[in-house]
Scaffold this motif. Sequence first.
Motif, PDB file in Angstrom:
ATOM      1  N   ILE A  90       0.851  -1.196   0.000  1.00 30.31           N
ATOM      2  CA  ILE A  90       0.000   0.000   0.000  1.00 30.31           C
ATOM      3  C   ILE A  90       0.888   1.249   0.000  1.00 30.31           C
ATOM      4  O   ILE A  90       0.662   2.202  -0.766  1.00 30.31           O
ATOM      5  CB  ILE A  90      -0.949  -0.002   1.219  1.00 30.31           C
ATOM      6  N   GLY A  91       1.901   1.253   0.842  1.00 32.45           N
ATOM      7  CA  GLY A  91       2.819   2.392   0.882  1.00 32.45           C
ATOM      8  C   GLY A  91       3.555   2.589  -0.431  1.00 32.45           C
ATOM      9  O   GLY A  91       3.706   3.722  -0.907  1.00 32.45           O
ATOM     10  N   ILE A  92       4.002   1.488  -1.035  1.00 33.06           N
ATOM     11  CA  ILE A  92       4.724   1.569  -2.309  1.00 33.06           C
ATOM     12  C   ILE A  92       3.820   2.139  -3.402  1.00 33.06           C
ATOM     13  O   ILE A  92       4.246   2.976  -4.211  1.00 33.06           O
ATOM     14  CB  ILE A  92       5.268   0.188  -2.689  1.00 33.06           C
ATOM     15  N   GLU A  93       2.561   1.681  -3.440  1.00 37.89           N
ATOM     16  CA  GLU A  93       1.621   2.203  -4.425  1.00 37.89           C
ATOM     17  C   GLU A  93       1.392   3.699  -4.217  1.00 37.89           C
ATOM     18  O   GLU A  93       1.400   4.488  -5.171  1.00 37.89           O
ATOM     19  CB  GLU A  93       0.286   1.454  -4.338  1.00 37.89           C
ATOM     20  N   PRO A 100       3.244  11.097  -1.209  1.00 39.39           N
ATOM     21  CA  PRO A 100       4.262  10.755  -0.203  1.00 39.39           C
ATOM     22  C   PRO A 100       3.771  10.863   1.237  1.00 39.39           C
ATOM     23  O   PRO A 100       4.190  10.074   2.088  1.00 39.39           O
ATOM     24  CB  PRO A 100       5.392  11.742  -0.492  1.00 39.39           C
ATOM     25  N   ALA A 101       2.886  11.826   1.538  1.00 36.21           N
ATOM     26  CA  ALA A 101       2.414  11.958   2.921  1.00 36.21           C
ATOM     27  C   ALA A 101       1.619  10.726   3.340  1.00 36.21           C
ATOM     28  O   ALA A 101       1.796  10.205   4.457  1.00 36.21           O
ATOM     29  CB  ALA A 101       1.561  13.224   3.064  1.00 36.21           C
ATOM     30  N   ASP A 102       0.749  10.239   2.460  1.00 36.64           N
ATOM     31  CA  ASP A 102      -0.009   9.022   2.755  1.00 36.64           C
ATOM     32  C   ASP A 102       0.916   7.808   2.800  1.00 36.64           C
ATOM     33  O   ASP A 102       0.715   6.885   3.600  1.00 36.64           O
ATOM     34  CB  ASP A 102      -1.087   8.805   1.702  1.00 36.64           C
ATOM     35  N   ALA A 103       1.938   7.807   1.933  1.00 41.32           N
ATOM     36  CA  ALA A 103       2.895   6.701   1.923  1.00 41.32           C
ATOM     37  C   ALA A 103       3.655   6.628   3.244  1.00 41.32           C
ATOM     38  O   ALA A 103       3.886   5.534   3.779  1.00 41.32           O
ATOM     39  CB  ALA A 103       3.866   6.860   0.761  1.00 41.32           C
ATOM     40  N   ARG A 126      13.876   2.317   3.653  1.00 43.20           N
ATOM     41  CA  ARG A 126      14.398   3.142   2.567  1.00 43.20           C
ATOM     42  C   ARG A 126      13.270   3.902   1.866  1.00 43.20           C
ATOM     43  O   ARG A 126      13.390   5.099   1.573  1.00 43.20           O
ATOM     44  CB  ARG A 126      15.141   2.246   1.570  1.00 43.20           C
ATOM     45  N   GLN A 127      12.149   3.229   1.617  1.00 41.30           N
ATOM     46  CA  GLN A 127      11.007   3.874   0.990  1.00 41.30           C
ATOM     47  C   GLN A 127      10.451   4.991   1.879  1.00 41.30           C
ATOM     48  O   GLN A 127      10.052   6.059   1.389  1.00 41.30           O
ATOM     49  CB  GLN A 127       9.919   2.844   0.696  1.00 41.30           C
ATOM     50  N   GLN A 133      11.880  12.598   2.369  1.00 42.18           N
ATOM     51  CA  GLN A 133      12.697  13.571   1.649  1.00 42.18           C
ATOM     52  C   GLN A 133      11.866  14.309   0.596  1.00 42.18           C
ATOM     53  O   GLN A 133      12.068  15.502   0.359  1.00 42.18           O
ATOM     54  CB  GLN A 133      13.895  12.876   1.006  1.00 42.18           C
ATOM     55  N   LYS A 134      10.928  13.617  -0.046  1.00 43.02           N
ATOM     56  CA  LYS A 134      10.045  14.281  -1.012  1.00 43.02           C
ATOM     57  C   LYS A 134       9.209  15.354  -0.336  1.00 43.02           C
ATOM     58  O   LYS A 134       8.824  16.360  -0.957  1.00 43.02           O
ATOM     59  CB  LYS A 134       9.140  13.251  -1.692  1.00 43.02           C
ATOM     60  N   LEU A 135       8.914  15.162   0.949  1.00 41.83           N
ATOM     61  CA  LEU A 135       8.146  16.139   1.711  1.00 41.83           C
ATOM     62  C   LEU A 135       9.028  17.231   2.306  1.00 41.83           C
ATOM     63  O   LEU A 135       8.528  18.136   2.978  1.00 41.83           O
ATOM     64  CB  LEU A 135       7.378  15.428   2.829  1.00 41.83           C
ATOM     65  N   GLY A 136      10.350  17.112   2.091  1.00 38.65           N
ATOM     66  CA  GLY A 136      11.281  18.094   2.644  1.00 38.65           C
ATOM     67  C   GLY A 136      11.612  17.861   4.104  1.00 38.65           C
ATOM     68  O   GLY A 136      12.226  18.712   4.749  1.00 38.65           O
ATOM     69  N   ALA A 137      11.222  16.707   4.642  1.00 39.92           N
ATOM     70  CA  ALA A 137      11.462  16.392   6.055  1.00 39.92           C
ATOM     71  C   ALA A 137      12.803  15.675   6.193  1.00 39.92           C
ATOM     72  O   ALA A 137      12.860  14.472   6.495  1.00 39.92           O
ATOM     73  CB  ALA A 137      10.318  15.549   6.600  1.00 39.92           C
TER      74      ALA A 137
END
Length: 238
Positions: A90-93, A100-103, A126-127, A133-137
Amino acid sequence: FYVRYRCAADEHGNVLSEMWRARLARAGVGVWHYPVHETLRIGSGTVVKVDPTVCEWLHHGGTLVSERNLRILQASNERDPGDPLVVANIGIELLGLGRPADAVEAFRDFLALPDGVPEIRARISRQLCTALQKLGAIAAAKQAGLAALGENPLSADAYLTLAECAHSEGELQRAYDCAKRALELGKPDTMLPVNPSEYVLHPKAIMASSCYALGDVERAAQLADEVLEASRSMLSRI
């Protein structure tokens, strides 16, 4: 027999995702599980990985992530909550669909489950870091990378995350050292999807950038040449 399955490639033919998948099995041996991303569970018998120079599978068609897959996985999790592979997928999808926030939420749910398989935990850690990182966190990604390293001191995934975070924060020597360690450890031998360039091109690119910023232009140029040569080598094998 498990065969290397090349799941996705970019417009130049470079492999972006590959994994080992069951592609030949004796009739009556094993049971298929999961409504999507099916897994063959073998109760008895011998599992053999076929040398990729003998045979490998190439995926043709659309992306492996889709809203359809996500709906099926979420429905499966509602019926039977807590299956680690379902939660992980689910996270990968979600990450693949640009959420990314839901992931992050799904990946943290997975990591909170007990008795996770170490190789799966390493990949999902890793995911998680990628999504953060995509969220800037960056600070949260760094903490997740350190936690993953604490679980597995030989995790190339954890070192890659720490290299990325250090580079983002301007800690260039640390970025170089972590990327070098990830390169030394190499691509993990896992049944889960991996991007082979992530363990060759990516760490060398971080090392080259770090060297240049630190003033070692000669070493930076050497590493950049190695990245280009490795890119050509990967493309020639497609």
